[in-house]
Design a protein around this motif. Sequence first.
Motif, PDB file in Angstrom:
ATOM      1  N   PRO A 155      -9.258   0.380  -4.022  1.00 19.74           N
ATOM      2  CA  PRO A 155      -8.775   1.457  -3.143  1.00 19.74           C
ATOM      3  C   PRO A 155      -7.885   2.467  -3.858  1.00 19.74           C
ATOM      4  O   PRO A 155      -7.354   3.375  -3.216  1.00 19.74           O
ATOM      5  CB  PRO A 155      -7.971   0.696  -2.083  1.00 19.74           C
ATOM      6  CG  PRO A 155      -7.443  -0.497  -2.810  1.00 19.74           C
ATOM      7  CD  PRO A 155      -8.502  -0.872  -3.818  1.00 19.74           C
ATOM      8  N   PHE A 156      -7.714   2.331  -5.173  1.00 16.11           N
ATOM      9  CA  PHE A 156      -6.768   3.179  -5.903  1.00 16.11           C
ATOM     10  C   PHE A 156      -7.515   4.156  -6.808  1.00 16.11           C
ATOM     11  O   PHE A 156      -8.595   3.864  -7.324  1.00 16.11           O
ATOM     12  CB  PHE A 156      -5.829   2.317  -6.747  1.00 16.11           C
ATOM     13  CG  PHE A 156      -5.125   1.245  -5.966  1.00 16.11           C
ATOM     14  CD1 PHE A 156      -4.082   1.559  -5.113  1.00 16.11           C
ATOM     15  CD2 PHE A 156      -5.513  -0.079  -6.071  1.00 16.11           C
ATOM     16  CE1 PHE A 156      -3.435   0.575  -4.376  1.00 16.11           C
ATOM     17  CE2 PHE A 156      -4.871  -1.073  -5.351  1.00 16.11           C
ATOM     18  CZ  PHE A 156      -3.839  -0.742  -4.503  1.00 16.11           C
ATOM     19  N   PRO A 185       0.809  -1.224   0.000  1.00 15.10           N
ATOM     20  CA  PRO A 185       0.000   0.000   0.000  1.00 15.10           C
ATOM     21  C   PRO A 185       0.842   1.275   0.000  1.00 15.10           C
ATOM     22  O   PRO A 185       0.595   2.199  -0.775  1.00 15.10           O
ATOM     23  CB  PRO A 185      -0.836  -0.130   1.283  1.00 15.10           C
ATOM     24  CG  PRO A 185      -0.895  -1.600   1.552  1.00 15.10           C
ATOM     25  CD  PRO A 185       0.441  -2.125   1.109  1.00 15.10           C
ATOM     26  N   ARG A 186       1.879   1.311   0.842  1.00  8.65           N
ATOM     27  CA  ARG A 186       2.749   2.493   0.884  1.00  8.65           C
ATOM     28  C   ARG A 186       3.581   2.604  -0.381  1.00  8.65           C
ATOM     29  O   ARG A 186       3.834   3.703  -0.889  1.00  8.65           O
ATOM     30  CB  ARG A 186       3.671   2.424   2.097  1.00  8.65           C
ATOM     31  CG  ARG A 186       2.990   2.732   3.423  1.00  8.65           C
ATOM     32  CD  ARG A 186       4.014   2.898   4.527  1.00  8.65           C
ATOM     33  NE  ARG A 186       4.944   3.980   4.228  1.00  8.65           N
ATOM     34  CZ  ARG A 186       6.116   4.128   4.817  1.00  8.65           C
ATOM     35  NH1 ARG A 186       6.507   3.253   5.734  1.00  8.65           N
ATOM     36  NH2 ARG A 186       6.901   5.140   4.516  1.00  8.65           N
ATOM     37  N   ALA A 201      -4.219  -9.997  -0.800  1.00  8.06           N
ATOM     38  CA  ALA A 201      -3.305  -8.852  -0.851  1.00  8.06           C
ATOM     39  C   ALA A 201      -2.642  -8.743  -2.228  1.00  8.06           C
ATOM     40  O   ALA A 201      -2.449  -7.634  -2.735  1.00  8.06           O
ATOM     41  CB  ALA A 201      -2.246  -8.998   0.242  1.00  8.06           C
ATOM     42  N   THR A 215      -5.049  -7.219  -4.832  1.00  2.66           N
ATOM     43  CA  THR A 215      -5.174  -5.774  -4.682  1.00  2.66           C
ATOM     44  C   THR A 215      -3.923  -5.056  -5.170  1.00  2.66           C
ATOM     45  O   THR A 215      -4.008  -4.044  -5.874  1.00  2.66           O
ATOM     46  CB  THR A 215      -5.439  -5.425  -3.209  1.00  2.66           C
ATOM     47  OG1 THR A 215      -6.630  -6.077  -2.771  1.00  2.66           O
ATOM     48  CG2 THR A 215      -5.592  -3.925  -3.026  1.00  2.66           C
ATOM     49  N   ALA A 216      -2.749  -5.576  -4.819  1.00  2.00           N
ATOM     50  CA  ALA A 216      -1.497  -4.940  -5.240  1.00  2.00           C
ATOM     51  C   ALA A 216      -1.341  -4.968  -6.752  1.00  2.00           C
ATOM     52  O   ALA A 216      -0.894  -3.995  -7.370  1.00  2.00           O
ATOM     53  CB  ALA A 216      -0.314  -5.632  -4.568  1.00  2.00           C
ATOM     54  N   GLY A 264      -3.367  -2.247  -8.281  1.00  2.00           N
ATOM     55  CA  GLY A 264      -2.730  -0.945  -8.126  1.00  2.00           C
ATOM     56  C   GLY A 264      -1.576  -0.752  -9.095  1.00  2.00           C
ATOM     57  O   GLY A 264      -1.395   0.335  -9.661  1.00  2.00           O
TER      58      GLY A 264
END
Length: 383
Positions: free
Chosen positions: A342-343, A130-131, A215, A218-219, A222
Motif C-alpha cells: 500500500p506504500f 498507517p497514519r 499489521a 505491513t508496517a 512501510g
Amino acid sequence: MRTLLITGPGGSGRTTVAAATAFAAAREGTRTLLLGAGPEDALGPVLGDADLPGLTVRRVDADAGFRADLAALQERAGGALDLLGASRLVLEETGPLPGAEELAVLRALRDAAASEDAYDLLVVDLPAAPRALALLALPEELRRVLRRLLPPERQAARALRPVLGRLAGVPMPAEWIYETAARLDLQLAAVQALLADRGTAVRLVAEPGPAGADALRTAALGVALRGLRLDAVVANRVLPESEAAGWLAGPVAQQRKTLDEWREEHTVHPVAHLGRDPRGADDLAALAAPVAPAATGPVRWPVTDRIAEDGVLVWHLPLPGARRDSLDLVRRGDELTVTAGPFRRVVPLPSALRRCTVDGAALREGELRIRFRPDPELWPRTR
C-alpha cells in the motif's frame, strides 16, 4: 539527541509502551522528552500521577498551531485580501482543517530537535501505523511538490517578473509566495534531517497473534520503503507461560508461535500483560519496557558495480516483507517511483544511475535489486 518514533496497529497499546519507554529511560538518568502526537491526550491517563525527574511530557496542540499559521497567512496576504474586499477570518471561531494535525506534529518534531533544552532522548508517541507512516512521508513529499511548483532557480529572475507577467498576460507569483515556500522548505528540511539522523529509529508495537502479525508485516515494509531504521518490535500484552492451561492454553500457544516467527526477522522485546490497563508510575515500571538503543547509523541503499562481470550496476533496496505481486517500478527522468504493497515513494536516482537505463529487477531475501545498464550515449567512454 536520540529520537525514538513509536507506532503500531490501532489498539496495540503503543501509547502505553511509549510512556513506559520514556519512563524507563528517565529512571536510568536519561533526560527524556515524551511527545504525544496523537489526536487526543492519551498519555495523560497512562501516566496518571507519575512525576519523575528528567522526564518532560508535551502534547501537540494542532488547534493553536493552525490558528498561528492562519494569522501569519492573513497578515502576509492582507493587501491582496483588502483589494479583493475579502473579510478576515476570526481565529477563535476557526477550527483546524484536514492536514493541520500532521503539520503540527512535524513542527513539534522540528522544535524538539532545535530546542535549547538539553534532552538526551526524544520519544514520540505517533498515531497508528498507517497514519504515522503517511505523516513521516510528508517532509520529503511536500519538499518535492514545492520544488516542482516553485523551483528555487526561478527566484533569480525577480527583476523580470513584471515584464514576464505582461508578456505572458498572467500575473506572476508574488514575492511573499516565494519567501513562504523557502521558509517552509527549510522547516521541512529540518524534520527530514531529524528522520534521517543516525540517532533516529522506529519502534513498532504489536500484540502477538495473526492480526498483529499481518499489521506488523505491513508496517515494517512501510518503514523500510521510507528508508527509516527499525529498531525493534515490542510484543505487547504477552500472556505468561505459567497460565498456559484451560482456555488460556490456545492464546498462549498462538502468542508463542507468533513470537518465534518475529524473532526470525526482528529484535523482539516482550512486554507482559498486567491483567489490567497500566496506569501510573508503578504499572509503567512493572512493564519493564526496553530503553532506546545507541545510535547505529541510517539505512543504506547501496549501489554495487557489476559492470565487469555482468555489464550492470545494481541498486539494493531492503524491503523486508515485500511480495512480487505487490511491487511496481516506474522510471521518470532522474526519479524512480517504487510501489510496495500500500506504500509508494518517489526517490531520486543516485548520480551514477541517472546515466543508465533500467535493465530489470528481482526480489530476493527481502531485498529489491534493480539492475541498471550504462547508456552508451551518456556513459563516459574509456580507452
